[in-house]
Design an enzyme around this catalytic site. Sequence first.
Site, PDB file in Angstrom:
ATOM      1  N   PRO A  66    -138.213  -8.229  24.942  1.00 43.17           N
ATOM      2  CA  PRO A  66    -138.737  -7.068  24.305  1.00 43.17           C
ATOM      3  C   PRO A  66    -139.226  -6.086  25.365  1.00 43.17           C
ATOM      4  O   PRO A  66    -140.157  -6.356  26.094  1.00 43.17           O
ATOM      5  CB  PRO A  66    -139.893  -7.619  23.496  1.00 43.17           C
ATOM      6  N   GLU A  67    -138.580  -4.994  25.467  1.00 46.52           N
ATOM      7  CA  GLU A  67    -139.078  -3.912  26.305  1.00 46.52           C
ATOM      8  C   GLU A  67    -139.885  -2.979  25.393  1.00 46.52           C
ATOM      9  O   GLU A  67    -140.159  -3.340  24.249  1.00 46.52           O
ATOM     10  CB  GLU A  67    -137.906  -3.186  26.980  1.00 46.52           C
TER      11      GLU A  67
END
Length: 270
Positions: free
Chosen positions: A2-3
């Site tokens: 998850p960025e």
Amino acid sequence: MPELPEVETTVRGLAPVLEGRRLAKVEPRRADLRRAIPPDLRQRLTGATVTALGRRAKYGLIETDRGDTLIFHLGMSGRWRVDPEDLGKHDHLLLETDEGRRLSLCDPRRFGSLDLVRTEAVADFPAFAALGPEPLGETLTASFLATRLAGRIAPIKLLLLDQRIVAGLGNIYVCEALNMAGINPRAAGGSVPAARLKRLVVAIRDVLEAAIEAGGSSLRDYARPDGQLGYFSKQFRVYGREGEACECGSLIVRQVDGGRSTFWCQKCQR
DNA sequence: CCGACAACCTGACGGC
DNA sequence: TGCCGTCAGGTTGTCG
């Protein structure tokens, strides 16, 4: 992980379940992720009402009316599951609201983290103190970047992954933004001309906003909290596309920088 | 201060 | 089917 877009999507997905709800049950299911989970987490959160959800860089924030903020990081493989039917060995924290909605923080690799800090001291949270600006905020400009990159000989790609320079970018969106801006990932940070930095700032905003709009990317183990998959991965221009043709017809290549894969087009990015 | 690199941990996938 | 090597969205600490 998850960025930034995936964390943003996650927070937006959690908000309708948590906002204004009292936490009827708080159940840590192990003592540590990457670091130890605060031992008093259950006691401090149980019975508290969630007043707001937020995000800083790749961290999600859950504020309560008791003056505490739960800060979560999803690491490489973390995600929140909403109303899971059953729990597995990677569900490390359970929350249940007064409405009976259940949330589980699932993180197989346990590179994520959970911290509980006083809300007024969130800015002093050690991981936040040195963070660079939000890429979607006003502070990130070409001239700001130029200042931060001046004199740096490390590859621009690695510098963009440094959360102290810009906060929230990860491997995927750095590759994408550099491609959109026509910048060679191995160019020395301090050598990128101002005009390219301008394009880069625009590219960073565009790619992050488009990804949020699409609901985040979906790779192996990422899904939105509501269980639906994000669609942005279908729109990658270079990431994960080694050997495929770029728009220009040249083949996308993969190389390793700082131990991590870089995907780029040698013709479009110079 | 800077850069290189290993470590943390599990699961998925490809090759044999 | 199974075993083994490789790879994965991140961060942090150590060493030169």
